[in-house]
Motif scaffolding. Structure first.
Motif, PDB file in Angstrom:
ATOM      1  N   ARG A 150       0.828  -1.213   0.000  1.00  0.00           N
ATOM      2  CA  ARG A 150       0.000   0.000   0.000  1.00  0.00           C
ATOM      3  C   ARG A 150       0.858   1.257   0.000  1.00  0.00           C
ATOM      4  NH1 ARG A 150      -1.889  -3.082   3.976  1.00  0.00           N
ATOM      5  NH2 ARG A 150      -1.084  -1.661   5.536  1.00  0.00           N
ATOM      6  N   ARG A 151       1.974   1.210   0.717  1.00  0.00           N
ATOM      7  CA  ARG A 151       2.860   2.366   0.764  1.00  0.00           C
ATOM      8  C   ARG A 151       3.476   2.626  -0.614  1.00  0.00           C
ATOM      9  NH1 ARG A 151       7.081   2.041   5.303  1.00  0.00           N
ATOM     10  NH2 ARG A 151       5.159   1.977   6.494  1.00  0.00           N
ATOM     11  N   LEU A 152       3.885   1.555  -1.292  1.00  0.00           N
ATOM     12  CA  LEU A 152       4.414   1.710  -2.647  1.00  0.00           C
ATOM     13  C   LEU A 152       3.340   2.225  -3.601  1.00  0.00           C
ATOM     14  CD1 LEU A 152       6.557  -1.548  -2.979  1.00  0.00           C
ATOM     15  CD2 LEU A 152       7.371   0.798  -2.664  1.00  0.00           C
ATOM     16  N   ASP A 153       2.129   1.710  -3.457  1.00  0.00           N
ATOM     17  CA  ASP A 153       1.034   2.167  -4.308  1.00  0.00           C
ATOM     18  C   ASP A 153       0.726   3.636  -4.084  1.00  0.00           C
ATOM     19  OD1 ASP A 153       0.771  -0.290  -5.493  1.00  0.00           O
ATOM     20  OD2 ASP A 153      -0.921  -0.911  -4.242  1.00  0.00           O
ATOM     21  N   ASN A 154       0.679   4.054  -2.817  1.00  0.00           N
ATOM     22  CA  ASN A 154       0.417   5.472  -2.527  1.00  0.00           C
ATOM     23  C   ASN A 154       1.521   6.355  -3.094  1.00  0.00           C
ATOM     24  OD1 ASN A 154      -2.001   5.007  -1.291  1.00  0.00           O
ATOM     25  ND2 ASN A 154      -1.214   5.165   0.787  1.00  0.00           N
ATOM     26  N   GLY A 155       2.764   5.897  -2.976  1.00  0.00           N
ATOM     27  CA  GLY A 155       3.873   6.645  -3.560  1.00  0.00           C
ATOM     28  C   GLY A 155       3.752   6.749  -5.069  1.00  0.00           C
ATOM     29  N   ALA A 156       3.332   5.658  -5.702  1.00  0.00           N
ATOM     30  CA  ALA A 156       3.160   5.678  -7.161  1.00  0.00           C
ATOM     31  C   ALA A 156       2.001   6.578  -7.566  1.00  0.00           C
ATOM     32  CB  ALA A 156       2.940   4.254  -7.668  1.00  0.00           C
ATOM     33  N   VAL A 157       0.939   6.609  -6.782  1.00  0.00           N
ATOM     34  CA  VAL A 157      -0.198   7.488  -7.089  1.00  0.00           C
ATOM     35  C   VAL A 157       0.216   8.949  -6.930  1.00  0.00           C
ATOM     36  CG1 VAL A 157      -2.488   8.201  -6.313  1.00  0.00           C
ATOM     37  CG2 VAL A 157      -1.967   5.781  -6.585  1.00  0.00           C
ATOM     38  N   VAL A 158       0.962   9.270  -5.886  1.00  0.00           N
ATOM     39  CA  VAL A 158       1.436  10.642  -5.691  1.00  0.00           C
ATOM     40  C   VAL A 158       2.386  11.034  -6.828  1.00  0.00           C
ATOM     41  CG1 VAL A 158       2.840  12.131  -4.198  1.00  0.00           C
ATOM     42  CG2 VAL A 158       1.075  10.663  -3.203  1.00  0.00           C
ATOM     43  N   LEU A 159       3.252  10.110  -7.231  1.00  0.00           N
ATOM     44  CA  LEU A 159       4.146  10.376  -8.363  1.00  0.00           C
ATOM     45  C   LEU A 159       3.353  10.588  -9.649  1.00  0.00           C
ATOM     46  CD1 LEU A 159       7.047  10.592  -9.401  1.00  0.00           C
ATOM     47  CD2 LEU A 159       6.997   8.125  -9.773  1.00  0.00           C
ATOM     48  N   THR A 160       2.287   9.815  -9.832  1.00  0.00           N
ATOM     49  CA  THR A 160       1.421   9.994 -11.001  1.00  0.00           C
ATOM     50  C   THR A 160       0.810  11.387 -11.009  1.00  0.00           C
ATOM     51  OG1 THR A 160       0.911   7.636 -11.073  1.00  0.00           O
ATOM     52  CG2 THR A 160      -0.631   9.111 -12.170  1.00  0.00           C
ATOM     53  N   VAL A 161       0.346  11.850  -9.863  1.00  0.00           N
ATOM     54  CA  VAL A 161      -0.229  13.195  -9.776  1.00  0.00           C
ATOM     55  C   VAL A 161       0.848  14.246 -10.064  1.00  0.00           C
ATOM     56  CG1 VAL A 161      -1.236  14.863  -8.173  1.00  0.00           C
ATOM     57  CG2 VAL A 161      -2.137  12.542  -8.295  1.00  0.00           C
ATOM     58  N   GLY A 162       2.050  14.032  -9.560  1.00  0.00           N
ATOM     59  CA  GLY A 162       3.139  14.960  -9.861  1.00  0.00           C
ATOM     60  C   GLY A 162       3.462  15.007 -11.346  1.00  0.00           C
ATOM     61  N   LEU A 163       3.522  13.839 -11.978  1.00  0.00           N
ATOM     62  CA  LEU A 163       3.763  13.795 -13.423  1.00  0.00           C
ATOM     63  C   LEU A 163       2.611  14.420 -14.196  1.00  0.00           C
ATOM     64  CD1 LEU A 163       5.295  10.217 -13.799  1.00  0.00           C
ATOM     65  CD2 LEU A 163       6.484  12.407 -14.017  1.00  0.00           C
ATOM     66  N   ALA A 164       1.387  14.235 -13.696  1.00  0.00           N
ATOM     67  CA  ALA A 164       0.228  14.845 -14.354  1.00  0.00           C
ATOM     68  C   ALA A 164       0.321  16.362 -14.295  1.00  0.00           C
ATOM     69  CB  ALA A 164      -1.065  14.363 -13.706  1.00  0.00           C
ATOM     70  N   HIS A 165       0.818  16.900 -13.200  1.00  0.00           N
ATOM     71  CA  HIS A 165       0.964  18.351 -13.101  1.00  0.00           C
ATOM     72  C   HIS A 165       2.094  18.846 -13.998  1.00  0.00           C
ATOM     73  CE1 HIS A 165      -1.836  17.946  -9.824  1.00  0.00           C
ATOM     74  NE2 HIS A 165      -2.002  19.243  -9.885  1.00  0.00           N
ATOM     75  N   ALA A 166       3.135  18.028 -14.174  1.00  0.00           N
ATOM     76  CA  ALA A 166       4.178  18.392 -15.136  1.00  0.00           C
ATOM     77  C   ALA A 166       3.602  18.406 -16.547  1.00  0.00           C
ATOM     78  CB  ALA A 166       5.342  17.416 -15.038  1.00  0.00           C
ATOM     79  N   ALA A 167       2.760  17.427 -16.857  1.00  0.00           N
ATOM     80  CA  ALA A 167       2.095  17.408 -18.167  1.00  0.00           C
ATOM     81  C   ALA A 167       1.068  18.525 -18.268  1.00  0.00           C
ATOM     82  CB  ALA A 167       1.431  16.050 -18.396  1.00  0.00           C
ATOM     83  N   GLY A 168       0.488  18.916 -17.145  1.00  0.00           N
ATOM     84  CA  GLY A 168      -0.502  19.992 -17.135  1.00  0.00           C
ATOM     85  C   GLY A 168       0.068  21.315 -17.591  1.00  0.00           C
ATOM     86  N   VAL A 169       1.362  21.512 -17.408  1.00  0.00           N
ATOM     87  CA  VAL A 169       1.995  22.724 -17.910  1.00  0.00           C
ATOM     88  C   VAL A 169       1.881  22.782 -19.432  1.00  0.00           C
ATOM     89  CG1 VAL A 169       4.233  23.905 -18.136  1.00  0.00           C
ATOM     90  CG2 VAL A 169       3.564  22.877 -15.951  1.00  0.00           C
ATOM     91  N   LEU A 170       1.896  21.608 -20.077  1.00  0.00           N
ATOM     92  CA  LEU A 170       1.821  21.547 -21.535  1.00  0.00           C
ATOM     93  C   LEU A 170       0.388  21.588 -22.068  1.00  0.00           C
ATOM     94  CD1 LEU A 170       4.472  18.733 -22.054  1.00  0.00           C
ATOM     95  CD2 LEU A 170       4.805  21.195 -22.331  1.00  0.00           C
TER      96      LEU A 170
END
Length: 184
Positions: free
Chosen positions: A79-99
């Motif tokens: 669960r901890r790895l999954d939560n980390g991956a979900v948070v990383l996904t949101v971070g990457l989505a915000h990086a893509a959101g700039v575009l």
């Protein structure tokens, strides 16, 4: 655990999905599809409005794949790895959101939060479908029409808020934090 996250959970599928979202948003531009409204009228929705579903489906696909025996004996809770991956996904989505626009990034965050909450009471398929239901529901019922002007959003239709809305961002962050806390 790194091998488990890459080979079983297949978290490597999320970054290409976000790249596909960027390409689709650039390709469709401002293309619209007609959407009816429950309160009358017919308006259009930009196709990029529906692209956050791709990220939700990819994350739910990754979370659905598991080996129960390996997860029970793991030193670090999965669960901890999954939560980390979900948070990383949101971070990457915000990086893509700039575009492609920060409203797409906000909607990815919101739909992931809703999917994580639904996943607690149902399964991954229902969680992915809940995001699409939220998007379609807000398009159909979350608009108001004023005579002589274009459609605007109602107060509860968060995915329809403009990218610069502080209220929508605060509510999205709160729902996402709640979803992360509920998933542990």
């Amino acid at each position: 655990m790194n091998r488990y996250a890459l080979t079983v959970r297949r978290w490597w599928a999320v970054p290409p999905t976000l790249a596909v979202i960027v390409v689709v948003c650039w390709a469709v531009g401002t293309s619209e599809v007609p959407i009816p409204s429950l309160v009358g009228g017919m308006d259009g929705a930009r196709l990029e409005y529906f692209t956050p579903i791709l990220a939700v489906v990819a994350v739910m696909y990754c979370m659905e794949r598991r080996l129960q025996e390996a997860e029970r004996t793991a030193v670090v809770p999965i669960r901890r790895l999954d939560n980390g991956a979900v948070v990383l996904t949101v971070g990457l989505a915000h990086a893509a959101g700039v575009l492609v626009g920060m409203d797409v990034a906000r909607n990815i965050t919101l739909l992931l939060a809703v999917a994580l909450l639904v996943r607690r009471v149902a399964n991954e398929a229902a969680a992915a479908a809940s995001g699409m239901a939220l998007l379609i529901g807000t398009l159909i019922a979350g608009r108001t029409y004023q005579p002589g002007s274009s459609a605007t959003h109602t107060w509860w239709a968060l995915p329809l808020y403009p990218a610069g809305s502080t209220t929508a961002w605060l509510i999205t962050v709160a729902v996402f934090a709640l979803a992360l806390l509920a998933s542990t």
